[in-house]
Motif scaffolding. Sequence first.
Motif, mmCIF file in Angstrom:
data_model
loop_
_atom_site.group_PDB
_atom_site.id
_atom_site.type_symbol
_atom_site.label_atom_id
_atom_site.label_comp_id
_atom_site.label_asym_id
_atom_site.label_seq_id
_atom_site.Cartn_x
_atom_site.Cartn_y
_atom_site.Cartn_z
ATOM 1 N N UNK A 119 6.044 9.217 -41.656
ATOM 2 C CA UNK A 119 6.387 8.388 -42.075
ATOM 3 C C UNK A 119 6.442 6.317 -41.542
ATOM 4 N N UNK A 120 6.475 6.680 -40.298
ATOM 5 C CA UNK A 120 6.419 5.114 -40.273
ATOM 6 C C UNK A 120 5.507 4.320 -39.592
ATOM 7 N N UNK A 121 4.518 5.576 -39.948
ATOM 8 C CA UNK A 121 3.020 4.208 -40.003
ATOM 9 C C UNK A 121 2.415 3.830 -40.804
ATOM 10 N N UNK A 122 2.781 5.180 -42.490
ATOM 11 C CA UNK A 122 2.640 4.331 -44.074
ATOM 12 C C UNK A 122 3.469 2.948 -43.599
ATOM 13 N N UNK A 123 5.005 3.425 -43.592
ATOM 14 C CA UNK A 123 5.468 1.351 -43.400
ATOM 15 C C UNK A 123 4.905 0.803 -42.722
ATOM 16 N N UNK A 124 4.398 0.923 -41.303
ATOM 17 C CA UNK A 124 3.291 -0.306 -41.346
ATOM 18 C C UNK A 124 2.050 -0.962 -41.893
ATOM 19 N N UNK A 125 1.709 -0.228 -42.960
ATOM 20 C CA UNK A 125 0.352 0.309 -43.586
ATOM 21 C C UNK A 125 -0.739 0.219 -43.653
ATOM 22 N N UNK A 126 -0.282 1.895 -41.928
ATOM 23 C CA UNK A 126 -1.113 2.503 -41.891
ATOM 24 C C UNK A 126 -1.452 4.031 -41.832
ATOM 25 N N UNK A 127 -2.587 4.785 -43.119
ATOM 26 C CA UNK A 127 -2.935 6.107 -43.307
ATOM 27 C C UNK A 127 -3.373 7.477 -42.811
ATOM 28 N N UNK A 128 -4.247 6.625 -41.621
ATOM 29 C CA UNK A 128 -4.728 7.684 -40.618
ATOM 30 C C UNK A 128 -4.236 7.310 -39.568
ATOM 31 N N UNK A 129 -3.616 8.334 -38.539
ATOM 32 C CA UNK A 129 -3.714 8.023 -37.036
ATOM 33 C C UNK A 129 -4.929 7.858 -36.527
ATOM 34 N N UNK A 130 -6.522 8.250 -37.094
ATOM 35 C CA UNK A 130 -6.993 7.498 -36.670
ATOM 36 C C UNK A 130 -7.496 5.951 -36.252
ATOM 37 N N UNK A 131 -6.717 5.022 -37.493
ATOM 38 C CA UNK A 131 -6.977 3.610 -37.033
ATOM 39 C C UNK A 131 -5.993 3.402 -35.733
ATOM 40 N N UNK A 132 -5.093 3.810 -35.651
ATOM 41 C CA UNK A 132 -4.372 3.196 -34.739
ATOM 42 C C UNK A 132 -4.434 3.507 -33.288
#
Length: 221
Positions: A119-132
């Motif tokens: 949820x918080x990744x999506x709030x930061x504009x991130x859709x994939x964990x692999x992008x972090x």
Amino acid sequence: MEIGIIMFRTLFIYFIIIVVFRLMGKREIGQLSIVDFVVSIMIAEMAVISIESPEKPMMHSLLGIGVLLVLQVFFAYVSLKSEKMRHIIDGKPSVIIDRGQIDEAQMKKQRYNFDDLLIQLRENGVNKVSDVEFAILEPTGRLSVIKKEEEEKEEDPGSNLFPLPLVLDGKIQGDHLERLGKTEFWLRQELKKLGFRDLKKISFCSLESDGIFFIDLREND
């Protein structure tokens, strides 16, 4: 008569609370820690009691609000002077994703589940964990996200890390040095080259991604 008293108390408490939160600092509005949240709830409860119970002296509520104000300002002052107290009062940031790897042990320690993370990744504009590259759970509960660069560059070990504080309030942060693959001896030697021999005079020091040190000296107390 009672309606007039309630209206007067409402307006009076309204301005009192504005003053109280101003004195507590802008931090109270922008980012609430657990302690800030508890104090805010208690102040709100005392204000409601004062408004809803006109038969009770308003001074009782004002006294309680005043005690909380003094306590909060005292804790804020102590936190500025002591890193240990700052961690006790506000807590420490937790690295949930470290160089692209999810730290499940840290998630369990913080009672933070994968639904919260996504949820918080999506709030930061991130859709994939692999992008972090890094995700840090702040003491306020907010997740700070640092994305991976599109093009990997060959740099010194640890140079792609987010700027970790290596010195805070004159104290070396050993765990951060270890994360960078550096030693305390290396840090002291590098700072000596820059003319900083007494670490107690440094309030903040970090190694930026370009390999340059950012150093802020302590002000005279």
